[in-house]
Write an enzyme that holds these catalytic residues in place. Structure first.
Site, PDB file in Angstrom:
ATOM      1  N   SER A   2       0.826  -1.212   0.000  1.00  0.00           N
ATOM      2  CA  SER A   2       0.000   0.000   0.000  1.00  0.00           C
ATOM      3  C   SER A   2       0.853   1.251   0.000  1.00  0.00           C
ATOM      4  O   SER A   2       0.370   2.334  -0.322  1.00  0.00           O
ATOM      5  CB  SER A   2      -0.849   0.053   1.276  1.00  0.00           C
ATOM      6  N   ASN A   5      -3.801   5.867  -2.545  1.00  0.00           N
ATOM      7  CA  ASN A   5      -3.510   6.002  -1.109  1.00  0.00           C
ATOM      8  C   ASN A   5      -2.898   7.354  -0.737  1.00  0.00           C
ATOM      9  O   ASN A   5      -3.022   7.789   0.400  1.00  0.00           O
ATOM     10  CB  ASN A   5      -2.622   4.853  -0.627  1.00  0.00           C
ATOM     11  N   HIS A  53      -1.053  -3.073  -7.322  1.00  0.00           N
ATOM     12  CA  HIS A  53      -1.809  -2.680  -6.138  1.00  0.00           C
ATOM     13  C   HIS A  53      -3.309  -2.820  -6.383  1.00  0.00           C
ATOM     14  O   HIS A  53      -3.915  -2.017  -7.092  1.00  0.00           O
ATOM     15  CB  HIS A  53      -1.456  -1.223  -5.769  1.00  0.00           C
ATOM     16  N   GLU A  57      -3.632  -0.561  -9.596  1.00  0.00           N
ATOM     17  CA  GLU A  57      -2.563   0.386  -9.927  1.00  0.00           C
ATOM     18  C   GLU A  57      -1.342  -0.439 -10.314  1.00  0.00           C
ATOM     19  O   GLU A  57      -0.927  -1.327  -9.567  1.00  0.00           O
ATOM     20  CB  GLU A  57      -2.231   1.279  -8.722  1.00  0.00           C
TER      21      GLU A  57
HETATM   22  N1  CAA Z   1     -17.113 -11.371  -2.805  1.00  0.00           N
HETATM   23  C1  CAA Z   1     -18.305 -11.463  -3.398  1.00  0.00           C
HETATM   24  N2  CAA Z   1     -19.354 -10.676  -3.096  1.00  0.00           N
HETATM   25  C2  CAA Z   1     -19.163  -9.733  -2.145  1.00  0.00           C
HETATM   26  C3  CAA Z   1     -17.930  -9.576  -1.472  1.00  0.00           C
HETATM   27  C4  CAA Z   1     -16.872 -10.435  -1.844  1.00  0.00           C
HETATM   28  N3  CAA Z   1     -15.682 -10.368  -1.270  1.00  0.00           N
HETATM   29  N4  CAA Z   1     -18.061  -8.555  -0.574  1.00  0.00           N
HETATM   30  C5  CAA Z   1     -19.305  -8.105  -0.662  1.00  0.00           C
HETATM   31  N5  CAA Z   1     -19.990  -8.807  -1.605  1.00  0.00           N
HETATM   32  C6  CAA Z   1     -21.370  -8.634  -2.023  1.00  0.00           C
HETATM   33  C7  CAA Z   1     -22.320  -8.626  -0.830  1.00  0.00           C
HETATM   34  O1  CAA Z   1     -22.666  -9.927  -0.448  1.00  0.00           O
HETATM   35  C8  CAA Z   1     -23.491  -7.848  -1.354  1.00  0.00           C
HETATM   36  O2  CAA Z   1     -24.288  -8.723  -2.132  1.00  0.00           O
HETATM   37  P1  CAA Z   1     -25.880  -8.529  -2.199  1.00  0.00           P
HETATM   38  O3  CAA Z   1     -26.075  -7.248  -2.962  1.00  0.00           O
HETATM   39  O4  CAA Z   1     -26.332  -9.743  -2.953  1.00  0.00           O
HETATM   40  O5  CAA Z   1     -26.342  -8.473  -0.779  1.00  0.00           O
HETATM   41  C9  CAA Z   1     -22.843  -6.836  -2.299  1.00  0.00           C
HETATM   42  O6  CAA Z   1     -21.530  -7.334  -2.597  1.00  0.00           O
HETATM   43  C10 CAA Z   1     -22.730  -5.451  -1.683  1.00  0.00           C
HETATM   44  O7  CAA Z   1     -22.102  -5.571  -0.424  1.00  0.00           O
HETATM   45  P2  CAA Z   1     -22.695  -4.990   0.923  1.00  0.00           P
HETATM   46  O8  CAA Z   1     -24.175  -5.133   0.959  1.00  0.00           O
HETATM   47  O9  CAA Z   1     -21.902  -5.574   2.052  1.00  0.00           O
HETATM   48  O10 CAA Z   1     -22.343  -3.451   0.997  1.00  0.00           O
HETATM   49  P3  CAA Z   1     -22.144  -2.282  -0.046  1.00  0.00           P
HETATM   50  O11 CAA Z   1     -23.270  -2.165  -1.011  1.00  0.00           O
HETATM   51  O12 CAA Z   1     -21.768  -1.109   0.787  1.00  0.00           O
HETATM   52  O13 CAA Z   1     -20.867  -2.662  -0.929  1.00  0.00           O
HETATM   53  C11 CAA Z   1     -18.515  -2.259  -0.976  1.00  0.00           C
HETATM   54  C12 CAA Z   1     -19.667  -3.013  -0.332  1.00  0.00           C
HETATM   55  C13 CAA Z   1     -18.382  -2.666  -2.453  1.00  0.00           C
HETATM   56  C14 CAA Z   1     -17.282  -2.671  -0.209  1.00  0.00           C
HETATM   57  C15 CAA Z   1     -18.767  -0.714  -0.922  1.00  0.00           C
HETATM   58  O14 CAA Z   1     -19.165  -0.328   0.373  1.00  0.00           O
HETATM   59  C16 CAA Z   1     -17.528   0.076  -1.290  1.00  0.00           C
HETATM   60  O15 CAA Z   1     -17.218   0.257  -2.452  1.00  0.00           O
HETATM   61  N6  CAA Z   1     -16.833   0.593  -0.251  1.00  0.00           N
HETATM   62  C17 CAA Z   1     -15.573   1.347  -0.446  1.00  0.00           C
HETATM   63  C18 CAA Z   1     -14.427   0.389  -0.497  1.00  0.00           C
HETATM   64  C19 CAA Z   1     -13.124   1.094  -0.750  1.00  0.00           C
HETATM   65  O16 CAA Z   1     -12.992   2.306  -0.738  1.00  0.00           O
HETATM   66  N7  CAA Z   1     -12.093   0.275  -0.960  1.00  0.00           N
HETATM   67  C20 CAA Z   1     -10.744   0.749  -1.100  1.00  0.00           C
HETATM   68  C21 CAA Z   1     -10.045   0.620   0.235  1.00  0.00           C
HETATM   69  S1  CAA Z   1      -8.421   1.281   0.208  1.00  0.00           S
HETATM   70  C22 CAA Z   1      -7.507   0.060  -0.470  1.00  0.00           C
HETATM   71  O17 CAA Z   1      -7.945  -1.022  -0.750  1.00  0.00           O
HETATM   72  C23 CAA Z   1      -6.068   0.396  -0.701  1.00  0.00           C
HETATM   73  C24 CAA Z   1      -5.114   0.199   0.398  1.00  0.00           C
HETATM   74  O18 CAA Z   1      -3.941  -0.034   0.078  1.00  0.00           O
HETATM   75  C25 CAA Z   1      -5.453   0.356   1.803  1.00  0.00           C
HETATM   76  P1  NAD Z   2      -3.556  -9.575   6.221  1.00  0.00           P
HETATM   77  O1  NAD Z   2      -2.909  -9.447   7.543  1.00  0.00           O
HETATM   78  O2  NAD Z   2      -5.027  -9.774   6.119  1.00  0.00           O
HETATM   79  O3  NAD Z   2      -2.875 -10.769   5.390  1.00  0.00           O
HETATM   80  C1  NAD Z   2      -1.498 -11.005   5.332  1.00  0.00           C
HETATM   81  C2  NAD Z   2      -1.306 -12.508   5.173  1.00  0.00           C
HETATM   82  O4  NAD Z   2       0.061 -12.771   4.832  1.00  0.00           O
HETATM   83  C3  NAD Z   2      -1.588 -13.294   6.454  1.00  0.00           C
HETATM   84  O5  NAD Z   2      -2.529 -14.305   6.162  1.00  0.00           O
HETATM   85  C4  NAD Z   2      -0.233 -13.875   6.865  1.00  0.00           C
HETATM   86  O6  NAD Z   2      -0.311 -15.179   7.432  1.00  0.00           O
HETATM   87  C5  NAD Z   2       0.493 -13.923   5.521  1.00  0.00           C
HETATM   88  N1  NAD Z   2       1.960 -13.831   5.616  1.00  0.00           N
HETATM   89  C6  NAD Z   2       2.677 -12.992   6.402  1.00  0.00           C
HETATM   90  N2  NAD Z   2       3.999 -13.180   6.170  1.00  0.00           N
HETATM   91  C7  NAD Z   2       4.096 -14.142   5.211  1.00  0.00           C
HETATM   92  C8  NAD Z   2       5.175 -14.758   4.531  1.00  0.00           C
HETATM   93  N3  NAD Z   2       6.444 -14.411   4.784  1.00  0.00           N
HETATM   94  N4  NAD Z   2       4.901 -15.716   3.606  1.00  0.00           N
HETATM   95  C9  NAD Z   2       3.621 -16.059   3.334  1.00  0.00           C
HETATM   96  N5  NAD Z   2       2.556 -15.496   3.941  1.00  0.00           N
HETATM   97  C10 NAD Z   2       2.794 -14.546   4.849  1.00  0.00           C
HETATM   98  O7  NAD Z   2      -3.104  -8.268   5.409  1.00  0.00           O
HETATM   99  P2  NAD Z   2      -3.785  -7.599   4.109  1.00  0.00           P
HETATM  100  O8  NAD Z   2      -4.744  -6.546   4.553  1.00  0.00           O
HETATM  101  O9  NAD Z   2      -4.216  -8.677   3.175  1.00  0.00           O
HETATM  102  O10 NAD Z   2      -2.522  -6.830   3.491  1.00  0.00           O
HETATM  103  C11 NAD Z   2      -1.569  -7.494   2.700  1.00  0.00           C
HETATM  104  C12 NAD Z   2      -0.823  -6.476   1.851  1.00  0.00           C
HETATM  105  O11 NAD Z   2      -1.757  -5.806   0.995  1.00  0.00           O
HETATM  106  C13 NAD Z   2      -0.119  -5.366   2.654  1.00  0.00           C
HETATM  107  O12 NAD Z   2       1.055  -5.010   1.987  1.00  0.00           O
HETATM  108  C14 NAD Z   2      -1.152  -4.240   2.607  1.00  0.00           C
HETATM  109  O13 NAD Z   2      -0.582  -2.971   2.793  1.00  0.00           O
HETATM  110  C15 NAD Z   2      -1.689  -4.396   1.197  1.00  0.00           C
HETATM  111  N6  NAD Z   2      -3.023  -3.845   0.967  1.00  0.00           N
HETATM  112  C16 NAD Z   2      -3.980  -3.888   1.941  1.00  0.00           C
HETATM  113  C17 NAD Z   2      -5.248  -3.366   1.690  1.00  0.00           C
HETATM  114  C18 NAD Z   2      -6.327  -3.399   2.731  1.00  0.00           C
HETATM  115  O14 NAD Z   2      -7.368  -2.756   2.537  1.00  0.00           O
HETATM  116  N7  NAD Z   2      -6.175  -4.115   3.817  1.00  0.00           N
HETATM  117  C19 NAD Z   2      -5.544  -2.844   0.420  1.00  0.00           C
HETATM  118  C20 NAD Z   2      -4.550  -2.853  -0.590  1.00  0.00           C
HETATM  119  C21 NAD Z   2      -3.274  -3.348  -0.295  1.00  0.00           C
END
Ligand code: CAA
Ligand code: NAD
Length: 297
Positions: A127, A198, A148, A160
């Site tokens: 991330s 991010n 990503h 990405e």
């Molecule tokens: N697999 C299959 N289906 C899934 C699922 C999955 N993993 N997760 C949810 N669903 C389904 C649900 O079962 C639901 O189905 P129904 O319509 O049949 O009930 C449907 O998808 C919608 O889900 P929810 O009802 O739980 O809720 P929602 O309408 O709010 O949608 C969401 C969920 C798509 C996550 C939406 O809330 C959303 O887009 N949220 C924002 C997520 C976001 O910003 N993500 C980026 C995070 S940052 C990142 O990832 C980067 C990083 O490095 C940190």
């Molecule tokens: P998580 O803790 O849910 O999963 C990490 C997994 O990696 C665990 O199941 C752990 O057992 C396994 N693991 C740790 N060390 C290992 C190794 N050496 N070999 C094999 N498996 C190993 O974490 P996450 O949220 O899935 O995040 C994973 C990566 O994805 C991070 O770099 C995070 O920044 C990135 N990421 C996270 C998000 C998010 O929304 N959580 C979104 C995009 C990217």
């Protein structure tokens, strides 16, 4: 440069989703974890998600129950699990999705550099960390990209694709084509902190948590404001629970170490406190909210 066999290291929140979309895209996939119980947990999440998507396909009339069952069996049949890094040796692409810890990622890529065939492309789902540092550790910087994905991987339509100055042009194009095969829209990014999403999203989450910590508004009101005022699918506090408080803290710790004077990366005290208490968000049942499985309690 065809990508037919993919290794995914880490089968947690992100890894299990990457395993699934790569298999849905037609690749053979090896999911690698540290222990059988983590592997089992990750693959059970794949099963649950595939069942959900199949049921939705039938409900919407896109496929019959028979076709849905065949799709699930075929997709799941492309996935195998392993706890042995040697099983990644002949993969065309290996994507890392382990904990957000740069030393752990560098150790992994250093080892994989010696295990995988010379043609294998490496990708990191980090991330926040510099792709270039992991690329150097792998010993094959020209065959290294950032890939990503977004949470939940099965539903979010972006990937990405990050290149460094050393990334080979054909490797970069192959990585983008792989992202498209997984059903995602690939965007090209440079190796900058947080890439595009991010760099914008995490400071926004920080501002929301600081607002909560100051007592300016409740978590529910901050979330409702952004959901109903700006049309975001979920508010920033819920999103932090969704991403994981530990992952959010790791991202910010990495950035504040590198950019100590950047106020956008300042770590909110409540984030530190909750992580210290083991309240990591939805995955542990409590973060800023309490959770009952996938839904708020
Ligand atoms: N697999 C299959 N289906 C899934 C699922 C999955 N993993 N997760 C949810 N669903 C389904 C649900 O079962 C639901 O189905 P129904 O319509 O049949 O009930 C449907 O998808 C919608 O889900 P929810 O009802 O739980 O809720 P929602 O309408 O709010 O949608 C969401 C969920 C798509 C996550 C939406 O809330 C959303 O887009 N949220 C924002 C997520 C976001 O910003 N993500 C980026 C995070 S940052 C990142 O990832 C980067 C990083 O490095 C940190
Ligand atoms: P998580 O803790 O849910 O999963 C990490 C997994 O990696 C665990 O199941 C752990 O057992 C396994 N693991 C740790 N060390 C290992 C190794 N050496 N070999 C094999 N498996 C190993 O974490 P996450 O949220 O899935 O995040 C994973 C990566 O994805 C991070 O770099 C995070 O920044 C990135 N990421 C996270 C998000 C998010 O929304 N959580 C979104 C995009 C990217």
């Amino acid at each position: 440069m065809k990508i037919e066999k993919v290794g995914v290291v880490g089968c947690g929140l992100m890894g299990h989703g990457i395993v699934q979309v790569a298999a849905q895209g037609g690749c053979q996939v090896v999911a690698l974890e540290t222990a059988p119980e983590y592997l089992e947990k990750g693959l059970a999440r794949v099963d649950k998600s595939l069942a959900k998507l199949a049921a939705k396909g039938v409900e919407k009339g896109k496929m019959t129950q028979e076709q849905a069952d065949a799709w699930v069996a075929e997709t799941r049949g492309r996935i195998t699990g392993s706890t042995d890094r040697a099983d990644l040796a002949d993969c065309d692409l290996v994507i890392e999705a382990i904990v957000e810890n740069l030393d752990a990622k560098k150790e992994l890529f250093g080892a994989l550099g010696g295990i995988c065939k010379p043609e294998t492309i490496f990708g990191s789902n980090t991330s926040s960390f510099p792709i270039g540092e992991m690329a150097s550790a792998s010993g094959r910087p020209e065959r290294f990209v950032g890939l990503h994905f977004f949470n939940p991987v099965q539903l979010m339509r972006l990937v990405e694709v990050v290149r460094t100055d050393a990334t080979d042009g054909e490797v970069f194009e192959a990585a983008k084509a792989f992202g498209a095969a997984c059903g995602k829209t690939p965007v090209s990014c440079k190796d900058t902190p947080g890439f595009v999403v991010n760099r914008l999203l995490v400071p926004y989450m920080v501002q929301a948590i600081q607002m909560l910590d100051r007592g300016d508004a409740s978590a529910e009101d901050i979330d409702a404001a952004m959901q109903f005022g700006c049309g975001y699918p979920m508010g920033p506090i819920t999103l932090t629970d969704y991403v994981g408080l530990d992952t959010t803290l790791f991202i910010l710790e990495g950035w504040t170490e590198r950019y100590p004077d950047e106020p956008a990366f300042a770590i909110p005290q409540s984030l530190r406190d909750k992580v210290a208490e083991g309240k990591l968000g939805r995955k542990t049942g409590e973060g800023y909210y309490k959770w009952d499985g996938d839904k708020k309690a």
